[in-house]
Design a protein around this motif. Structure first.
Motif, short mmCIF file in Angstrom:
data_model
loop_
_atom_site.label_atom_id
_atom_site.label_comp_id
_atom_site.label_asym_id
_atom_site.label_seq_id
_atom_site.Cartn_x
_atom_site.Cartn_y
_atom_site.Cartn_z
N ARG A 236 0.83 -1.21 0.00
CA ARG A 236 0.00 0.00 0.00
C ARG A 236 0.87 1.26 0.00
O ARG A 236 0.55 2.25 -0.68
N ASP A 237 1.94 1.25 0.75
CA ASP A 237 2.84 2.41 0.73
C ASP A 237 3.46 2.60 -0.65
O ASP A 237 3.62 3.73 -1.12
N PHE A 238 3.80 1.49 -1.30
CA PHE A 238 4.40 1.60 -2.64
C PHE A 238 3.40 2.16 -3.64
O PHE A 238 3.76 2.97 -4.51
N LEU A 239 2.15 1.75 -3.53
CA LEU A 239 1.13 2.33 -4.41
C LEU A 239 1.02 3.84 -4.21
O LEU A 239 0.86 4.60 -5.17
N ALA A 240 1.13 4.28 -2.95
CA ALA A 240 1.11 5.71 -2.67
C ALA A 240 2.34 6.40 -3.25
O ALA A 240 2.25 7.53 -3.77
N VAL A 241 3.50 5.75 -3.17
CA VAL A 241 4.72 6.30 -3.78
C VAL A 241 4.51 6.46 -5.28
O VAL A 241 4.84 7.50 -5.87
N GLU B 139 -2.20 14.12 14.76
CA GLU B 139 -0.88 13.97 14.13
C GLU B 139 -0.90 14.53 12.71
O GLU B 139 -1.90 14.41 11.99
N LEU B 140 0.22 15.13 12.32
CA LEU B 140 0.31 15.82 11.03
C LEU B 140 1.60 15.46 10.32
O LEU B 140 2.61 15.13 10.95
N THR B 141 1.56 15.58 9.01
CA THR B 141 2.76 15.68 8.18
C THR B 141 2.83 17.11 7.65
O THR B 141 1.81 17.65 7.20
N LEU B 142 4.00 17.72 7.70
CA LEU B 142 4.24 19.04 7.14
C LEU B 142 5.31 18.91 6.06
O LEU B 142 6.33 18.23 6.28
N ASN C 37 7.09 15.58 10.96
CA ASN C 37 5.82 15.40 11.67
C ASN C 37 5.60 16.51 12.68
O ASN C 37 6.53 17.19 13.09
N ALA C 38 4.36 16.70 13.05
CA ALA C 38 3.97 17.65 14.08
C ALA C 38 2.65 17.15 14.66
O ALA C 38 2.07 16.18 14.18
N ARG C 39 2.18 17.85 15.69
CA ARG C 39 0.85 17.52 16.22
C ARG C 39 0.14 18.81 16.60
O ARG C 39 0.76 19.79 17.02
N ILE D 5 -1.09 17.95 6.38
CA ILE D 5 -2.14 16.96 6.19
C ILE D 5 -2.25 16.13 7.46
O ILE D 5 -1.23 15.86 8.12
N HIS D 6 -3.47 15.74 7.80
CA HIS D 6 -3.69 14.95 9.02
C HIS D 6 -3.47 13.46 8.75
O HIS D 6 -4.33 12.62 8.97
N GLN D 7 -2.30 13.14 8.25
CA GLN D 7 -1.86 11.76 8.02
C GLN D 7 -0.35 11.74 8.17
O GLN D 7 0.31 12.76 7.94
N ASN D 8 0.20 10.57 8.47
CA ASN D 8 1.65 10.43 8.45
C ASN D 8 2.06 9.87 7.09
O ASN D 8 2.06 8.66 6.86
N VAL D 9 2.38 10.79 6.18
CA VAL D 9 2.82 10.38 4.84
C VAL D 9 4.30 10.66 4.65
O VAL D 9 4.80 10.64 3.52
#
Length: 472
Positions: free
Chosen positions: A158-163, A377-380, A396-398, A436-440
């Motif tokens: 799934r991570d690779f599909l996102a990549v 949790e966020l990704t910036l 990351n941030a929160r 974004i409110h995801q850890n990407v």
């Protein structure tokens, strides 16, 4: 008005491979088991089961038929499944020819036979293929040698599909540039030619007059305008006049029409001051409407900001909307706290309350949203560059509590704000960021290797990210 963002669709080219000195029947068995598992996970993949009787890559004559099939099907990445040891140089030739993201993986080997023989030696083959891919200068993603039922397999696929989605989006980006950058914003200066030459990122510049014409055309479309106004009434607390609200809806529809006309995926608008002279509103709420659709529209003609938003949205696979913000002021009580804020362009789904359609903090015209964003949790991230070099700031941030604000805003906490502050000032970054409110973070980090971009962490978390990618 359909504001729901469409889900991305990624197609995988499935390439099981073997080597002759190990068990062909066992390789055939595992090529089938892996295909079944991918189907269980809902992965759309193109098989090579019609290329030869075994459905495996093990001879040079197989490469061109696979290339032809994958290109005809429009695959977005390839999975090199080492069903036994695999043929490393064939994998490398195929990967080099395709020029797509590559997932290198093989199922974990079983216990040796009672007499000491082994049927597959898959792990050894992965070592060999990794080296030869490097010789061919083919970047690849390695998914740890695991069982099909291990959680690392599903997460890794799934991570690779996102990549693949980030790479596909980045390599096929066209951004609607609505007028020039504001004179005062030298920070948002970009090299249009270099973006095209290095990354195939295209700009579609339109003058302010063309944008205004599109808005006037949208005002004449009563059905389209009524649909957008209904959506605004459902998702925003309106505190401006009905005529001003109508102009907000017309601007949103006009921008969408231009984005469609020029085949763009995002927009960047000169949000002040010429627009206010023409329309009498700020574009923030109209931007928010398009942002809710998964079509990033960023402020102050920040082209790099639009690219950042597209990358983050792609990494999130359409599950959550991103938001475009300023780094503004430090938290009055938290030494590692900072206010992310902008006049009001964030998607309504980001907010923890119904946004107010009102006036912004620093301008006298209406049309901005005010709402605090959800915590969590966020990704910036921020794509940027100068002097011919490009990188992606990420970490990351929160979300945390803080004083009430105006516009769309969120107080956040990072591990070390002083380190982050220095990173932004020393560049090549500016005061804009996408959240974004995801850890990407792992997905963006991995995508950078395919894009010629340097990943740049603002906290020293690279080893943690690599450990995640290894399945630890």
């Amino acid at each position: 008005m359909n504001v729901a963002a469409s889900k991305p669709h990624i197609k995988l080219g499935y390439v099981p491979t073997r080597r002759s000195i190990f068990s062909a029947p066992d390789a055939i068995k595992f090529r089938g088991l892996t295909a079944e598992r991918l189907t269980e996970l809902g992965v759309d993949f193109v098989d090579i089961d019609d290329v030869n009787e075994e459905g495996l890559l093990f001879d040079d004559s197989h490469i061109q038929p696979i290339v032809d099939k994958f290109r005809a099907a429009g695959v977005d990445g390839i999975m090199l499944c080492h069903a036994n040891f695999g043929t490393e140089y064939l994998c490398a030739r195929l990967a080099r020819e395709m020029g797509l993201p590559v997932l290198l993986w093989g199922p974990r080997d079983e216990r040796p036979e009672p007499d000491g023989t082994r049927l597959r030696d898959t792990q050894c083959g992965l070592f060999a293929t990794g080296k030869v891919l490097r010789r061919f200068q083919v970047p690849f993603t390695y998914m740890t040698n695991c069982r099909l039922t291990d959680p690392e397999f599903e997460r890794g696929v799934r991570d690779f599909l996102a990549v693949c989605n980030v790479v596909k989006t980045f390599r096929h980006t066209r951004i609607l540039q609505m007028s020039t950058r504001p004179f005062d914003f030298w920070t948002t200066m970009v090299n249009e030619g270099e973006l095209l030459e290095k990354f195939n990122i295209q700009l579609a510049p339109v003058p302010m007059t063309e944008l205004i014409q599109a808005v006037r055309a949208a005002e004449a479309d009563e059905a389209g305008l009524a649909e957008t106004l209904a959506w605004i009434g459902e998702h925003m607390k309106i505190e401006i006049t009905s005529e001003q609200t109508r102009t907000v809806a017309a601007l949103a529809n006009g921008m969408k029409a231009l984005i469609d006309k020029y085949g763009c995926k995002a927009g960047a608008i000169q949000c002040w001051n010429a627009l206010q002279d023409e329309l009498g509103i700020m574009p923030c709420a109209a931007n928010a409407i398009l942002n809710e659709m998964g079509i990033p529209v960023v402020c102050e003609t920040d082209i790099h900001g639009a690219i950042s938003a597209l990358m983050v949205e792609a990494a999130g696979m359409g599950e959550t909307r991103s938001f475009f913000a300023d780094w503004t002021v430090r938290h009055p009580d938290n030494e590692n706290g900072e206010l992310l804020q902008h006049c009001g362009p964030w998607p309504c789904s980001v907010a923890c309350e119904m946004p107010r359609l009102t006036y912004p903090l620093a301008f006298d015209h209406p049309g901005a949203l005010t709402a605090e964003a959800k915590h969590g949790e966020l990704t910036l991230a921020r794509f940027d560059g100068d002097n011919g070099e490009y990188s992606l700031l990420l970490g990351n941030a929160r979300g945390i509590d803080g004083p009430k604000g105006m516009g769309t805003y969120l107080w956040i906490e990072v591990e070390n704000l002083k380190r982050l502050e220095a990173k932004i000032v020393e560049g090549p970054y500016i005061h804009h960021v996408v959240g974004i409110h995801q850890n990407v973070v792992p997905v963006l980090y991995e995508a950078c290797k395919y894009l010629g971009i340097t990943p740049d962490f603002y906290d020293p978390i690279e080893e943690d990210v690599r450990a995640y990618l290894r399945g630890e």
